[in-house]
Enzyme design. Structure first.
Site, PDB file in Angstrom:
ATOM      1  N   ASP A  96       0.859  -1.185   0.000  1.00  0.00           N
ATOM      2  CA  ASP A  96       0.000   0.000   0.000  1.00  0.00           C
ATOM      3  C   ASP A  96       0.895   1.234   0.000  1.00  0.00           C
ATOM      4  O   ASP A  96       1.733   1.394   0.883  1.00  0.00           O
ATOM      5  CB  ASP A  96      -0.898  -0.007   1.234  1.00  0.00           C
ATOM      6  CG  ASP A  96      -1.981   1.055   1.187  1.00  0.00           C
ATOM      7  OD1 ASP A  96      -1.771   2.101   0.545  1.00  0.00           O
ATOM      8  OD2 ASP A  96      -3.034   0.835   1.799  1.00  0.00           O
ATOM      9  N   LYS A 142      -1.060   9.855   0.653  1.00  0.00           N
ATOM     10  CA  LYS A 142      -1.173  11.149   1.342  1.00  0.00           C
ATOM     11  C   LYS A 142       0.011  11.330   2.291  1.00  0.00           C
ATOM     12  O   LYS A 142       0.368  10.413   3.035  1.00  0.00           O
ATOM     13  CB  LYS A 142      -2.474  11.225   2.121  1.00  0.00           C
ATOM     14  CG  LYS A 142      -3.700  11.220   1.231  1.00  0.00           C
ATOM     15  CD  LYS A 142      -4.963  11.301   2.063  1.00  0.00           C
ATOM     16  CE  LYS A 142      -6.185  11.248   1.152  1.00  0.00           C
ATOM     17  NZ  LYS A 142      -7.429  11.190   1.910  1.00  0.00           N
ATOM     18  N   ASP A 169       3.919  -0.201  -8.325  1.00  0.00           N
ATOM     19  CA  ASP A 169       3.469   0.509  -9.517  1.00  0.00           C
ATOM     20  C   ASP A 169       3.310   1.998  -9.224  1.00  0.00           C
ATOM     21  O   ASP A 169       2.848   2.746 -10.067  1.00  0.00           O
ATOM     22  CB  ASP A 169       2.121  -0.055  -9.998  1.00  0.00           C
ATOM     23  CG  ASP A 169       1.014   0.200  -9.004  1.00  0.00           C
ATOM     24  OD1 ASP A 169       1.248   0.023  -7.787  1.00  0.00           O
ATOM     25  OD2 ASP A 169      -0.089   0.589  -9.423  1.00  0.00           O
ATOM     26  N   THR A 199       1.833 -11.063 -10.107  1.00  0.00           N
ATOM     27  CA  THR A 199       0.688 -11.150  -9.198  1.00  0.00           C
ATOM     28  C   THR A 199      -0.588 -10.752  -9.938  1.00  0.00           C
ATOM     29  O   THR A 199      -0.542 -10.139 -11.006  1.00  0.00           O
ATOM     30  CB  THR A 199       0.861 -10.208  -7.986  1.00  0.00           C
ATOM     31  OG1 THR A 199       0.863  -8.853  -8.456  1.00  0.00           O
ATOM     32  CG2 THR A 199       2.150 -10.492  -7.236  1.00  0.00           C
ATOM     33  N   PHE A 247      -2.532  -8.443  -8.986  1.00  0.00           N
ATOM     34  CA  PHE A 247      -2.510  -6.981  -8.953  1.00  0.00           C
ATOM     35  C   PHE A 247      -1.757  -6.440 -10.165  1.00  0.00           C
ATOM     36  O   PHE A 247      -2.233  -5.558 -10.872  1.00  0.00           O
ATOM     37  CB  PHE A 247      -1.846  -6.512  -7.651  1.00  0.00           C
ATOM     38  CG  PHE A 247      -1.890  -5.027  -7.449  1.00  0.00           C
ATOM     39  CD1 PHE A 247      -2.927  -4.439  -6.755  1.00  0.00           C
ATOM     40  CD2 PHE A 247      -0.892  -4.211  -7.958  1.00  0.00           C
ATOM     41  CE1 PHE A 247      -2.965  -3.063  -6.570  1.00  0.00           C
ATOM     42  CE2 PHE A 247      -0.927  -2.838  -7.784  1.00  0.00           C
ATOM     43  CZ  PHE A 247      -1.973  -2.269  -7.086  1.00  0.00           C
ATOM     44  N   GLU A 248      -0.577  -6.995 -10.408  1.00  0.00           N
ATOM     45  CA  GLU A 248       0.223  -6.525 -11.541  1.00  0.00           C
ATOM     46  C   GLU A 248      -0.498  -6.771 -12.856  1.00  0.00           C
ATOM     47  O   GLU A 248      -0.552  -5.902 -13.724  1.00  0.00           O
ATOM     48  CB  GLU A 248       1.569  -7.235 -11.566  1.00  0.00           C
ATOM     49  CG  GLU A 248       2.408  -6.837 -12.766  1.00  0.00           C
ATOM     50  CD  GLU A 248       3.716  -7.577 -12.878  1.00  0.00           C
ATOM     51  OE1 GLU A 248       4.418  -7.342 -13.887  1.00  0.00           O
ATOM     52  OE2 GLU A 248       4.044  -8.393 -11.994  1.00  0.00           O
TER      53      GLU A 248
END
Length: 183
Positions: free
Chosen positions: A79, A83, A122, A160, A162-163
């Protein structure tokens, strides 16, 4: 033994542990639903050399793991906490690099992958943050050129879910390998 921090649904863990049956893997995931999914996925695929834990990776390495225990530590797509006020929650922090250094075994000539902390993201700003912190930890680690793990497909950084999902969006991926300098 290898450690993956933030295993998500366990794609890397299932793929890499299947390719390296002689290596034990431990995956940790903070999100309970993902940890349960990954553990079930390992069970369904019959991957006997990998285990999943539902826990906070920072707490695990800081308070529960012995010195020189892992061959490699993997941190893929953590993650980014984009911010500024949340940057303190990022895994890639000086204190955590010290702990990763502590739990990694020293590089061993007969084990070419030993003593490595493998990272991919990423998020360009987070990668710049990682590079800055890696420079501050040059006394602990030397930086190596990034090489994808064996489980990554052609043109993949890690391989993954995600990738694969974000590759279709055209995102750029960044990776680094930090090799432990012996104490």
């Amino acid at each position: 033994m290898d450690l993956e921090i933030g295993s998500g649904k366990g794609t890397f863990l299932v793929q890499q542990a299947s390719l390296e049956p002689q290596v034990r893997f431990l995956g940790v995931e903070y999100a309970r639903a993902f940890a349960l999914y990954a553990g079930d996925r390992l069970r369904r695929r019959g991957v006997a050399n990998a285990r999943m834990m539902h826990t906070d990776g920072v707490m695990l390495i800081r308070f529960y793991l012995p010195n020189d225990f892992f061959r490699q530590v993997h941190l893929y797509f953590p993650d980014p906490w984009p911010k500024k006020r949340h940057h303190k929650r990022r895994f890639f922090q000086t204190e955590n690099l010290i702990e990763v250094h502590r739990v990694l075994m020293d590089p061993t000539p007969g084990l070419p992958e030993s003593g490595r902390f493998r990272v991919a993201t990423d998020h360009a700003d987070y990668f710049a943050w990682m590079e800055e912190h890696a420079k501050q930890a040059e006394h602990l680690f030397e930086r190596l050129p990034y090489e994808p793990p064996a489980s990554a497909g052609e043109c993949e950084v890690v391989g993954t879910n995600f990738e694969r999902k974000y590759r279709e969006e055209g995102r750029t991926f960044h990776g680094m390998i930090l090799r432990k300098r012996p104490a």
